[in-house]
Design a protein around this motif. Structure first.
Motif, mmCIF file in Angstrom:
data_model
loop_
_atom_site.group_PDB
_atom_site.id
_atom_site.type_symbol
_atom_site.label_atom_id
_atom_site.label_comp_id
_atom_site.label_asym_id
_atom_site.label_seq_id
_atom_site.Cartn_x
_atom_site.Cartn_y
_atom_site.Cartn_z
ATOM 1 N N GLN A 298 75.502 8.654 25.352
ATOM 2 C CA GLN A 298 75.697 8.263 23.958
ATOM 3 C C GLN A 298 74.810 9.089 23.039
ATOM 4 O O GLN A 298 75.227 9.568 21.994
ATOM 5 N N GLU A 300 73.426 11.976 23.808
ATOM 6 C CA GLU A 300 73.832 13.379 23.867
ATOM 7 C C GLU A 300 75.022 13.644 22.974
ATOM 8 O O GLU A 300 75.072 14.641 22.258
ATOM 9 N N ALA A 301 75.987 12.723 23.003
ATOM 10 C CA ALA A 301 77.171 12.922 22.173
ATOM 11 C C ALA A 301 76.780 12.939 20.701
ATOM 12 O O ALA A 301 77.266 13.766 19.919
ATOM 13 N N ALA A 302 75.889 12.041 20.318
ATOM 14 C CA ALA A 302 75.465 11.984 18.920
ATOM 15 C C ALA A 302 74.742 13.266 18.527
ATOM 16 O O ALA A 302 75.010 13.859 17.475
ATOM 17 N N ARG A 303 73.871 13.733 19.411
ATOM 18 C CA ARG A 303 73.140 14.964 19.139
ATOM 19 C C ARG A 303 74.089 16.145 19.040
ATOM 20 O O ARG A 303 73.957 17.002 18.175
ATOM 21 N N ALA A 304 75.054 16.199 19.975
ATOM 22 C CA ALA A 304 75.989 17.323 19.990
ATOM 23 C C ALA A 304 76.803 17.372 18.701
ATOM 24 O O ALA A 304 77.256 18.419 18.273
ATOM 25 N N LEU A 305 76.987 16.201 18.068
ATOM 26 C CA LEU A 305 77.740 16.178 16.811
ATOM 27 C C LEU A 305 76.865 16.597 15.630
ATOM 28 O O LEU A 305 77.355 16.726 14.516
ATOM 29 N N GLY A 306 75.580 16.761 15.874
ATOM 30 C CA GLY A 306 74.707 17.197 14.793
ATOM 31 C C GLY A 306 73.955 16.074 14.110
ATOM 32 O O GLY A 306 73.264 16.304 13.128
ATOM 33 N N LEU A 307 74.090 14.836 14.619
ATOM 34 C CA LEU A 307 73.312 13.738 14.025
ATOM 35 C C LEU A 307 71.833 13.957 14.332
ATOM 36 O O LEU A 307 71.489 14.404 15.422
ATOM 37 N N GLN A 311 69.483 9.174 12.566
ATOM 38 C CA GLN A 311 70.882 8.727 12.534
ATOM 39 C C GLN A 311 71.325 8.268 13.912
ATOM 40 O O GLN A 311 72.036 7.267 14.042
ATOM 41 N N LEU A 315 72.584 4.586 13.920
ATOM 42 C CA LEU A 315 74.045 4.480 13.893
ATOM 43 C C LEU A 315 74.633 4.274 15.281
ATOM 44 O O LEU A 315 75.702 3.685 15.426
ATOM 45 N N ILE A 316 73.964 4.784 16.297
ATOM 46 C CA ILE A 316 74.564 4.765 17.635
ATOM 47 C C ILE A 316 73.814 3.818 18.576
ATOM 48 O O ILE A 316 74.411 2.928 19.169
#
Ligand SMILES: Nc1ncnc2c1ncn2[C@@H]1O[C@H](COP(=O)(O)OP(=O)(O)OP(=O)(O)O)[C@@H](O)[C@H]1O
Ligand SMILES: [Mg+2]
Lengths: 402, 248
Positions: A298, A300-307, A311, A315-316
């Motif tokens: 979770q 990693e996905a947020a980081r990969a999106l640039g958050l 955030q 948010l996550i």
């Protein structure tokens, strides 16, 4: 656009008779247990009912009802308590009308309670206030329903209601404590607050404040900054290693030592600080459990999106973690609610303390059963309400449907 | 001329997990619009390698330059790179507390600062493009694996990346769902997206890839066009690997 519909699996409906036969009577020993259980229940229930209806002297409750509810709060200023209650009733009504669901159930329960209480023998002023509260619920509910169908009306109404809930606490404190030197709202020392009112205020404040504090501590415990981590760990472990009574003593005796000369804080505020600091450590551990349950993917996905980290957390991670720990946290808050009875050691008289004080009056000697039963009933009702609300919240937020 | 065409440049990239030397001097240059497939045995460092490209993993030696920006510890560089690179994971990693639509609009709203309406319009277009416009308001748990992975692709595309990384995007899917995800990826490749795909779907590689790289023990063993790679592998290890995965 196709609307997909899921088909419910056929429900095998079991009639009550069938259920009883299957679960209560099926092997012979189950039937025996059922009979014995019923017999015990009957004996205890009958004894209790006979006692409650014929022997019990409920006048100890009715005579002292004001003490039980608000303690030493000056009788001339009781309208301020009523007004606070009226404000919450209005908010419950509005919420029930706008959102329905659990809030509506609570609003209904409150309304029914006010109605029933108004039927009991009481002064006309009290009855007036009770009916006023009922009216406030109905008014709020009506307004809510009126606004609910129409987005143009429901939006501002919803914001107003949420704003009202947020304002509830400061409004309550201002109304109840007042301002020294004024005519309309003369100061009522918090030391005079007592009974159920004090129980409520202590729990409300500690719950509302310890929740964000606990979340911050939980985040701090996982922080990348060693100093923050160390502080959080020390705080949490220290508080959890100490009984609540000790924390309360510390808050009562030690807190004033840390404050600058001349600044005296009220005993009730000290108690609130003690409960808040205590409860925060437990909330933090609950929340930490939730944080650990969130898979690394979770983040990693947020980081990969640039958050960014902030955030990602808010948010996550937190929204998922907090949902997971609703049951644990509500459990913590329920025990906090009951633990407020420990303020007796600080010389404050909340619900249970008032009960003891009343029993100390020679006129009511030997009426422990009536008093403690009454107090237990009140604790029970509100604890159950919290636990019910928690279960509904879990369902509404879809815990465990993953 | 060649400089601007090269969108990813890796020079002698090394990485260690503790004592374990995972990446051993990977050197690779990828051109704008190229589709590159990476295959290789489990544990050879394929995931680790593509994760260094958007800095989910840090490399310890060598240089990685993405679209002219060198990856360093500089936070601004990392943020800039991540918003240019989309990533799709084997386990989808959708946010379970958000609907498909919210999963897609989250980053555009919070990172790109688009207005919500605009973000939603784009999100719906993307859902259309990956073939599931009707699933916008469902939560991940209510979607099939293939649908979830397509939402994940749409989520990555919503940031309008220049490069897309796929780490075994179909390995967690049932066979009948693999095709729907590969179809979306095929369309994406045709649209000119630069893609690095870790996969063992050799049919997809043959059809779509410009180049295929075989990875083993933390380095590229060989890389070539699909025709050459499959018909004429140069290294013994590649041949062994191909015979293993093409047999079944
Ligand atoms: N965070 C980590 N810490 C330590 N070792 C790791 C870590 N992540 C991966 N490794 C090790 O690094 C090696 C390469 O892992 P990687 O996930 O890159 O392999 P892979 O080629 O993607 O394999 P697969 O096909 O199974 O996904 C493995 O041996 C793995 O155990
Ligand atoms: Mg991998």
């Amino acid at each position: 656009m196709a609307v997909s519909r899921t088909l419910e699996p056929p429900k095998v409906r079991v009639g009550p008779g069938e259920w009883v036969r299957k679960n209560l009577l099926s092997p012979w020993y189950n039937a025996l247990l059922t009979v014995i259980g019923l017999w015990i229940l009957y004996e205890v229930g009958r004894g209790l009912a006979v006692w409650a209806l014929t022997q019990a002297r409920w006048d100890v409750i009715t005579d002292n009802i004001r003490l039980f509810l608000v303690g030493q709060f000056p009788p001339g200023q009781i309208w301020r308590v009523w007004l606070s209650l009226l404000f919450s009733s209005l908010l419950f009504g509005l919420g029930g009308g706008l959102w329905g669901g659990t809030i509506r159930q609570f609003a209904c329960a409150l309304g029914v309670a006010f109605f029933l209480l108004a039927l009991l023998p009481a002064s006309w002023a009290t009855r007036g206030w009770l009916i006023g509260n009922l009216a406030a619920i109905l008014l709020g509910y009506g307004t809510g329903v009126w606004g609910q169908g129409n987005p143009q009306r429901s939006r501002p109404l919803r914001y107003a209601t949420i704003g009202g809930w947020l304002l509830l606490f400061p409004v309550l404190v201002m109304l109840l404590s007042g301002f020294s030197g004024t005519q309309v709202l003369p100061r009522v020392e918090a030391g005079l607050w007592g009974g159920l009112l004090l129980t409520f205020l202590l729990s409300l404040v500690s719950i509302v404040l310890s929740f964000p504090l606990g979340v911050l501590l939980a985040l701090g415990r996982r922080s990348a900054l060693p100093a923050v981590r160390l502080f959080s760990v020390l705080y949490i472990e220290l508080i959890r290693g100490v009984p609540l009574v000790t924390v309360l003593f510390m808050a009562d005796i030690m807190l004033p030592l840390f404050l600058p000369e001349g600044l005296r804080i009220d005993r009730v505020v000290r108690a609130m600080a003690g409960f808040t600091l205590f409860s925060a450590a437990y909330v933090a551990e609950n929340v930490r459990g939730g944080l650990q349950a969130i898979p690394e993917g979770q983040i990693e996905a947020a980081r990969a999106l640039g958050l960014n980290g902030f955030q990602t957390t808010f948010l996550i991670v937190l929204p998922q973690a907090l949902r997971l720990v609703i049951p644990a946290n509500v459990g913590q808050f329920i025990s906090l609610f009951k633990d407020t009875s420990l303020v007796a050691i600080m010389g404050l008289l909340e619900l249970l303390g008032i009960g003891k004080a009343v029993l100390a009056n020679p006129a009511y000697m030997g009426l422990q059963r009536e008093v403690y039963l009454f107090v237990a009933l009140i604790y029970g009702v509100f604890s159950y309400a919290m636990s019910y609300a928690s279960r509904r919240l879990e369902i509404a937020l879809g815990v465990g449907e993953r | 001329m060649v400089g601007s065409e090269d969108i990813i440049i890796c020079e002698d990239v090394h990485k260690w997990f503790g004592d374990f030397h995972v990446l051993r001097g990977v050197t690779l240059t990828i051109k704008r619009g190229e589709v590159v497939v990476i295959c290789g045995p489990s544990g050879s460092g394929k995931s680790t390698f593509i994760r260094t490209i958007n800095r989910l993993e840090t490399h310890q030696r060598g240089r990685i330059i993405v679209d002219g920006i060198e990856l360093t510890d500089d936070v601004r560089n990392i943020a800039a790179i991540r918003s240019e690179i989309g990533m799709v994971f084997q386990q989808f990693n959708l946010f379970p507390h958000l609907t498909a639509l919210q999963n897609i609009t989250l980053a555009p709203i919070w990172v790109r600062r688009w207005p919500k309406e605009e973000a939603e319009r784009v999100a719906r277009e993307l859902l259309e493009r990956v073939g599931i416009p009707e699933q916008a308001d469902k939560y991940p748990a209510q979607l099939s694996g293939g649908q979830q992975q397509r939402v994940a692709i749409a989520r990555a595309l919503a940031m309008q990346p220049k490069i897309m990384l796929f780490d075994e995007p179909t390995s967690a899917l049932d066979p009948e769902m693999i095709k729907e995800v590969l179809d979306v990826m095929r369309d994406l490749a045709r649209s000119g997206m630069t893609m690095i795909v870790v996969t063992h779907e050799m049919g997809f590689a043959k059809e779509v890839a410009d180049r295929i790289f075989f990875f083993a023990d933390g380095n590229i063993v060989e890389g070539n066009t699909p025709e050459e790679f499959f018909s004429n592998p140069k290294e013994e290890r590649t041949r062994r690997f191909l015979s293993q995965i093409l047999v079944h």
